[in-house]
Write a protein that holds these residues in place. Structure first.
Motif, PDB file in Angstrom:
ATOM      1  N   VAL A 196       0.838  -1.203   0.000  1.00 17.28           N
ATOM      2  CA  VAL A 196       0.000   0.000   0.000  1.00 17.28           C
ATOM      3  C   VAL A 196       0.875   1.255   0.000  1.00 17.28           C
ATOM      4  N   LEU A 197       1.919   1.260   0.821  1.00 16.88           N
ATOM      5  CA  LEU A 197       2.792   2.432   0.893  1.00 16.88           C
ATOM      6  C   LEU A 197       3.448   2.721  -0.456  1.00 16.88           C
ATOM      7  N   ILE A 198       3.896   1.679  -1.137  1.00 20.15           N
ATOM      8  CA  ILE A 198       4.561   1.883  -2.427  1.00 20.15           C
ATOM      9  C   ILE A 198       3.548   2.285  -3.499  1.00 20.15           C
ATOM     10  N   CYS A 199       2.335   1.772  -3.424  1.00 23.45           N
ATOM     11  CA  CYS A 199       1.279   2.219  -4.346  1.00 23.45           C
ATOM     12  C   CYS A 199       0.982   3.707  -4.142  1.00 23.45           C
ATOM     13  N   CYS A 200       0.939   4.146  -2.901  1.00 25.06           N
ATOM     14  CA  CYS A 200       0.709   5.565  -2.608  1.00 25.06           C
ATOM     15  C   CYS A 200       1.823   6.417  -3.204  1.00 25.06           C
ATOM     16  N   GLU A 201       3.057   5.939  -3.081  1.00 26.46           N
ATOM     17  CA  GLU A 201       4.191   6.680  -3.640  1.00 26.46           C
ATOM     18  C   GLU A 201       4.099   6.717  -5.159  1.00 26.46           C
ATOM     19  N   TYR A 202       3.701   5.594  -5.758  1.00 25.95           N
ATOM     20  CA  TYR A 202       3.544   5.535  -7.219  1.00 25.95           C
ATOM     21  C   TYR A 202       2.506   6.553  -7.684  1.00 25.95           C
ATOM     22  N   SER A 203       1.370   6.581  -7.008  1.00 23.96           N
ATOM     23  CA  SER A 203       0.305   7.513  -7.381  1.00 23.96           C
ATOM     24  C   SER A 203       0.747   8.959  -7.216  1.00 23.96           C
ATOM     25  N   HIS A 204       1.467   9.233  -6.130  1.00 22.49           N
ATOM     26  CA  HIS A 204       1.919  10.601  -5.854  1.00 22.49           C
ATOM     27  C   HIS A 204       2.893  11.086  -6.925  1.00 22.49           C
ATOM     28  N   VAL A 205       3.772  10.208  -7.391  1.00 25.57           N
ATOM     29  CA  VAL A 205       4.795  10.596  -8.368  1.00 25.57           C
ATOM     30  C   VAL A 205       4.230  10.677  -9.775  1.00 25.57           C
ATOM     31  N   THR A 206       3.367   9.721 -10.125  1.00 24.74           N
ATOM     32  CA  THR A 206       2.885   9.620 -11.511  1.00 24.74           C
ATOM     33  C   THR A 206       1.545  10.313 -11.753  1.00 24.74           C
ATOM     34  N   HIS A 207       0.820  10.633 -10.656  1.00 27.46           N
ATOM     35  CA  HIS A 207      -0.531  11.222 -10.765  1.00 27.46           C
ATOM     36  C   HIS A 207      -1.495  10.282 -11.485  1.00 27.46           C
ATOM     37  N   LYS A 208      -1.360   8.998 -11.215  1.00 30.61           N
ATOM     38  CA  LYS A 208      -2.258   7.993 -11.768  1.00 30.61           C
ATOM     39  C   LYS A 208      -3.024   7.299 -10.644  1.00 30.61           C
ATOM     40  N   TYR A 209      -4.268   6.968 -10.916  1.00 28.94           N
ATOM     41  CA  TYR A 209      -5.107   6.182 -10.003  1.00 28.94           C
ATOM     42  C   TYR A 209      -5.227   6.821  -8.616  1.00 28.94           C
ATOM     43  N   GLU A 210      -5.240   8.147  -8.565  1.00 27.42           N
ATOM     44  CA  GLU A 210      -5.254   8.822  -7.261  1.00 27.42           C
ATOM     45  C   GLU A 210      -6.454   8.427  -6.403  1.00 27.42           C
ATOM     46  N   LYS A 217      -8.508   5.736  -6.576  1.00 21.76           N
ATOM     47  CA  LYS A 217      -8.549   4.336  -6.172  1.00 21.76           C
ATOM     48  C   LYS A 217      -7.489   4.030  -5.123  1.00 21.76           C
ATOM     49  N   ILE A 218      -6.309   4.600  -5.279  1.00 18.08           N
ATOM     50  CA  ILE A 218      -5.254   4.326  -4.310  1.00 18.08           C
ATOM     51  C   ILE A 218      -5.533   5.045  -2.991  1.00 18.08           C
ATOM     52  N   ALA A 219      -6.155   6.215  -3.052  1.00 14.58           N
ATOM     53  CA  ALA A 219      -6.564   6.897  -1.814  1.00 14.58           C
ATOM     54  C   ALA A 219      -7.603   6.052  -1.069  1.00 14.58           C
ATOM     55  N   LYS A 220      -8.538   5.452  -1.820  1.00 12.88           N
ATOM     56  CA  LYS A 220      -9.549   4.579  -1.218  1.00 12.88           C
ATOM     57  C   LYS A 220      -8.887   3.354  -0.593  1.00 12.88           C
ATOM     58  N   LEU A 221      -7.911   2.787  -1.306  1.00 14.11           N
ATOM     59  CA  LEU A 221      -7.172   1.629  -0.800  1.00 14.11           C
ATOM     60  C   LEU A 221      -6.434   1.970   0.493  1.00 14.11           C
ATOM     61  N   ALA A 222      -5.720   3.088   0.498  1.00 19.65           N
ATOM     62  CA  ALA A 222      -4.935   3.474   1.673  1.00 19.65           C
ATOM     63  C   ALA A 222      -5.825   3.726   2.879  1.00 19.65           C
ATOM     64  N   GLU A 223      -6.943   4.414   2.653  1.00 17.66           N
ATOM     65  CA  GLU A 223      -7.854   4.698   3.771  1.00 17.66           C
ATOM     66  C   GLU A 223      -8.441   3.410   4.325  1.00 17.66           C
ATOM     67  N   ALA A 224      -8.826   2.482   3.433  1.00 17.24           N
ATOM     68  CA  ALA A 224      -9.395   1.216   3.885  1.00 17.24           C
ATOM     69  C   ALA A 224      -8.377   0.417   4.695  1.00 17.24           C
ATOM     70  N   TYR A 225      -7.122   0.425   4.250  1.00 15.74           N
ATOM     71  CA  TYR A 225      -6.093  -0.320   4.969  1.00 15.74           C
ATOM     72  C   TYR A 225      -5.835   0.315   6.334  1.00 15.74           C
ATOM     73  N   LEU A 226      -5.820   1.648   6.374  1.00 15.98           N
ATOM     74  CA  LEU A 226      -5.595   2.347   7.643  1.00 15.98           C
ATOM     75  C   LEU A 226      -6.695   2.030   8.651  1.00 15.98           C
ATOM     76  N   TYR A 270      -5.138  13.953  -0.423  1.00 17.82           N
ATOM     77  CA  TYR A 270      -4.884  15.286  -0.969  1.00 17.82           C
ATOM     78  C   TYR A 270      -4.636  15.201  -2.477  1.00 17.82           C
ATOM     79  N   ASP A 271      -3.828  14.226  -2.903  1.00 15.98           N
ATOM     80  CA  ASP A 271      -3.556  14.048  -4.335  1.00 15.98           C
ATOM     81  C   ASP A 271      -4.835  13.763  -5.108  1.00 15.98           C
ATOM     82  N   ALA A 272      -5.792  13.068  -4.452  1.00 20.78           N
ATOM     83  CA  ALA A 272      -7.068  12.744  -5.101  1.00 20.78           C
ATOM     84  C   ALA A 272      -8.060  13.905  -5.021  1.00 20.78           C
ATOM     85  N   GLU A 273      -7.601  15.036  -4.471  1.00 20.90           N
ATOM     86  CA  GLU A 273      -8.427  16.249  -4.335  1.00 20.90           C
ATOM     87  C   GLU A 273      -9.631  16.026  -3.427  1.00 20.90           C
TER      88      GLU A 273
END
Length: 395
Positions: free
Chosen positions: A291-305, A307-316, A340-343
């Motif tokens: 999950v942490l690496i997916c968050c970093e991927y989304s933050h750097v590439t601006h892709k899947y913001e 869905k990955i925000a939903k994933l991170a929140e669910a895991y937390l 924040y990246d997902a606005e």
């Protein structure tokens, strides 16, 4: 009288200037022919490869010269070359143990790691490597790089690996000889000492050797593959990061160390993205590091913001109560930033407030202040500026 064959550059010139090949094609053919060592006729293999390319219709006339119709990496190797290389190995049976271990280390390898792995005196190892180079040409000394040697060609390396059943198969594989597992295990012990002493550049080799060393090193392999995944993120090589996450998951499951959550509704389709990315994101079982690496991927590439925000929140929200404070804080930082990246500014502000209140480190608290200040409604200018200034002071 000693007659030396042409150098690589001279071979390229022969193809380019005398035979009418396009220079890029000449370079590719000569590079491929390096699979044949000097001792068994380097220029001979250049001609043999050209003959095979012509017979298979893989050459074409262009305005700038004869060119390849295939990718340079797909240039076929004549079967005679394979036979010649295997016959060459038969001439030097006394070199096999050292070549076995060297082949486990890779195309380019360290004489120090090799000597430690074989429990040989370093001077004796260097002497043997010199003898192999002079008598067979199978390996060569990289004289501009201290302690480094390499196989004459990737094809030669693959020939040795195939013949001696050397592979980088994982701990559960049953087709790897025990002696090969032992070589990998010994190499990992040497690399582990270097890594512990500050040699961060060996993290990938360490992970590879731990992974290939078998069940005896499966716990170490889990940790070093995780380290390699996070190190890959540091250089923004996400394909490599997800590769090492896959290896870590395999080892973690075998060792009973793979902690994960089943998260429904967060499956992601890669669409037109590369297969490695589609495979990495299309799952319903996730670990904290994934999950942490997916968050970093989304933050750097601006892709899947989203869905990955939903994933991170669910895991937390699904974290066990006994999870360490450090892991909880790392995930809270990643989730806040992902929102924040997902606005999703309102949620980001809420989680940023939690981050400020619960963080034990100034860097995390500063991140919380920064994200909260950026997420607040634009009308609260004074509040936003105050938080950003506090974050700056903490940093």
């Amino acid at each position: 009288i000693t007659l030396n064959g042409p150098t690589d550059e001279e071979r390229i010139s022969i193809l380019d200037q005398q035979l009418g090949f396009k220079r890029s094609a000449a370079e590719s053919i000569v590079s491929k022919a390096k699979a044949g060592t000097e001792s068994n006729g380097g220029m001979f293999w250049v001609i043999q490869i050209i003959i095979q390319l012509a017979q298979e219709g893989l050459l074409r006339e262009t305005e700038s010269g004869i060119d390849l119709t295939i990718d340079p990496g797909s240039i076929p190797i004549p079967s005679d070359m394979q036979d010649a290389l295997e016959a060459q190995l038969d001439l030097f049976p006394e070199f096999i143990p050292l070549l076995e271990c060297a082949a486990c280390l890779g195309k380019q390898f360290s004489a120090t790691v090799l000597s430690d792995s074989l429990e040989l005196d370093r001077l004796e190892t260097l002497s043997r490597l010199k003898e192999i180079e002079e008598r067979s040409g199978i390996i060569k000394d990289i004289r501009q790089s201290d302690d480094q040697f390499e196989f004459h060609s990737s094809f030669m390396l693959n020939t040795i690996r195939t013949r001696l059943s050397i592979s980088g198969s994982g701990p559960a594989s049953t087709d790897v000889p025990q002696i090969i597992r032992e070589y990998h295990q010994r190499a990992s012990l040497t690399l582990q000492k270097q890594y512990a002493s500050g040699r961060s550049d060996v993290v990938f080799a360490l992970a590879d050797h731990h992974y290939a060393a078998g069940m005896a090193c499966v716990v170490d392999a889990f940790g070093s593959c995780m380290d390699a995944a996070h190190a890959s993120v540091g250089s923004y090589n996400f394909k490599q990061a997800f590769h090492y996450l896959d290896l870590a998951r395999e080892c973690g499951q075998l060792a009973g160390l793979y902690k994960h959550q089943s998260i429904e509704g967060c499956e992601m389709e890669g669409g037109r993205d590369s297969t490695w990315l589609t495979d990495a994101l299309s799952r319903d079982i996730w670990s904290l590091d994934e999950v942490l690496i997916c968050c970093e991927y989304s933050h750097v590439t601006h892709k899947y913001e989203n869905k990955i925000a939903k994933l991170a929140e669910a895991y937390l929200l699904g974290l066990d109560e006994d999870e360490t404070n450090d892991n909880r804080a790392r995930l809270l930082v990643a989730t806040t930033r992902a929102l924040y990246d997902a606005e999703q500014y309102k949620k980001a502000e809420e989680y940023a407030t939690k981050l400020i209140e619960t963080s034990l480190e100034d860097s995390q608290r500063a991140t919380g202040m920064q994200l909260k200040g950026l997420s607040m409604v634009p009308s609260d200018l004074d509040g936003r500026v105050s938080l950003l200034e506090q974050a700056h002071e903490l940093v």
